[in-house]
Write an enzyme that holds these catalytic residues in place. Structure first.
Site, PDB file in Angstrom:
ATOM      1  N   SER A  70       6.064  -2.053  -2.011  1.00 20.28           N
ATOM      2  CA  SER A  70       6.167  -2.917  -3.018  1.00 20.28           C
ATOM      3  C   SER A  70       5.259  -2.382  -4.300  1.00 20.28           C
ATOM      4  O   SER A  70       4.240  -3.256  -4.396  1.00 20.28           O
ATOM      5  CB  SER A  70       5.948  -4.318  -2.849  1.00 20.28           C
ATOM      6  OG  SER A  70       4.801  -4.534  -1.667  1.00 20.28           O
ATOM      7  N   GLY A  77      -0.750   2.602   6.584  1.00 22.03           N
ATOM      8  CA  GLY A  77      -1.195   1.866   7.766  1.00 22.03           C
ATOM      9  C   GLY A  77      -0.071   0.601   7.750  1.00 22.03           C
ATOM     10  O   GLY A  77      -0.389   0.067   8.705  1.00 22.03           O
ATOM     11  N   LYS A  78       0.722   0.446   6.760  1.00 21.77           N
ATOM     12  CA  LYS A  78       1.358  -0.942   7.022  1.00 21.77           C
ATOM     13  C   LYS A  78       2.233  -1.336   8.094  1.00 21.77           C
ATOM     14  O   LYS A  78       1.795  -2.327   8.620  1.00 21.77           O
ATOM     15  CB  LYS A  78       2.276  -1.039   5.469  1.00 21.77           C
ATOM     16  CG  LYS A  78       1.470  -0.825   4.301  1.00 21.77           C
ATOM     17  CD  LYS A  78       2.648  -0.878   3.175  1.00 21.77           C
ATOM     18  CE  LYS A  78       3.667   0.161   3.273  1.00 21.77           C
ATOM     19  NZ  LYS A  78       3.106   1.573   3.006  1.00 21.77           N
ATOM     20  N   SER A  79       2.917  -0.400   8.413  1.00 24.14           N
ATOM     21  CA  SER A  79       3.770  -0.626   9.793  1.00 24.14           C
ATOM     22  C   SER A  79       3.066  -0.834  11.029  1.00 24.14           C
ATOM     23  O   SER A  79       2.981  -1.557  11.788  1.00 24.14           O
ATOM     24  CB  SER A  79       4.925   0.294  10.031  1.00 24.14           C
ATOM     25  OG  SER A  79       5.728   0.290   8.957  1.00 24.14           O
ATOM     26  N   GLY A 130       0.715  -1.280  -0.222  1.00 25.37           N
ATOM     27  CA  GLY A 130      -0.007   0.115  -0.044  1.00 25.37           C
ATOM     28  C   GLY A 130       0.905   1.195   0.014  1.00 25.37           C
ATOM     29  O   GLY A 130       2.190   1.122   0.363  1.00 25.37           O
ATOM     30  N   LEU A 131       0.315   2.402  -0.377  1.00 26.61           N
ATOM     31  CA  LEU A 131       1.029   3.626  -0.189  1.00 26.61           C
ATOM     32  C   LEU A 131       1.789   3.969   1.128  1.00 26.61           C
ATOM     33  O   LEU A 131       1.140   3.535   2.232  1.00 26.61           O
ATOM     34  CB  LEU A 131       0.019   4.742  -0.752  1.00 26.61           C
ATOM     35  CG  LEU A 131      -0.586   4.527  -2.040  1.00 26.61           C
ATOM     36  CD1 LEU A 131      -1.500   5.654  -2.367  1.00 26.61           C
ATOM     37  CD2 LEU A 131       0.487   5.089  -3.175  1.00 26.61           C
ATOM     38  N   SER A 132       2.707   4.877   1.101  1.00 28.60           N
ATOM     39  CA  SER A 132       3.314   5.454   2.305  1.00 28.60           C
ATOM     40  C   SER A 132       2.032   5.999   3.080  1.00 28.60           C
ATOM     41  O   SER A 132       1.477   6.861   2.486  1.00 28.60           O
ATOM     42  CB  SER A 132       4.252   6.321   2.050  1.00 28.60           C
ATOM     43  OG  SER A 132       4.574   6.963   3.195  1.00 28.60           O
TER      44      SER A 132
END
Length: 202
Positions: free
Chosen positions: A109, A40-42, A35-37
């Site tokens: 990615s 909420g990935k981290s 997903g975009l910066s």
């Protein structure tokens, strides 16, 4: 990057995949968060790790920023170096899966091709492409690291969503609407997916 020399051979251990699955009460899998910066990935990766560990499931987060301080420290953000960064992370995830762990990756990615490569390296039965869906405008509004403002001011080159493309998954294995869902709801959705397919009870 060079390939293994032809005289090298793989050495198989005596502990099987099934042995490790029984020991850890889980099937090894990589939850590949893309997903975009600012999507909420981290945040979701570490909350999911905390929840899994609290339930006795060994796991580990491979966070994109952390990787860039070590394993990918020699790489830039050109398309070629992004590709190489994902290749390295995928191989680490594959090794961790072989050890029986659940792996959660948190990397932008951005390209279909690179995520497909990661799936091939890790194995399609162990790879769960998980799209954290939030628009550029929503991520820029959050801007937790101030990166979108810097990118739009020309201070950060090749920034995904501003000066570099993001190819959203067309048919992800799992889609999480982080623009509208709470952190808790997003994590619960991924955990429930794992519970149905990869986790067993102690």
């Amino acid at each position: 990057m060079g390939r293994a020399q032809p005289f090298l051979q793989r050495v198989d251990g005596v502990i099987s995949v099934d042995d490790r699955a029984r020991m850890f009460y889980q099937k090894a899998v990589t939850i590949w968060l893309t997903g975009l910066s600012g999507s909420g990935k981290s945040t979701i990766a570490y909350e999911l790790e905390r929840l899994l560990m609290s339930q006795g499931h060994p796991c580990y987060v491979l966070d994109g920023d952390n990787i860039r301080h070590g394993l990918g420290g020699d790489l830039s953000f050109t398309p070629e170096d992004r590709h190489e960064n994902i290749r390295r992370v995928a191989h680490v995830a594959q090794l961790m899966n072989d050890a029986g762990l659940i792996v959660i990756t948190a990397l932008i990615s951005p390209m279909h091709e690179d995520r497909a490569m990661a799936r091939d390296i890790i194995g399609p039965d162990r790879f769960v492409e998980t799209f954290l869906s939030a628009s550029v405008d929503e991520c820029a509004r959050r801007d937790p690291k101030g990166l979108y403002a810097k990118a739009r001011a020309g201070k950060i080159p090749s920034f995904t969503g501003v000066s570099a493309p993001y190819e959203a998954p067309v048919h992800p294995d799992l889609r999480v609407e982080t623009a509208s869902e709470s952190k808790e709801a997003s994590v619960a959705g991924i955990f429930n997916y794992l519970s149905n397919s990869f986790l067993t009870t102690h």
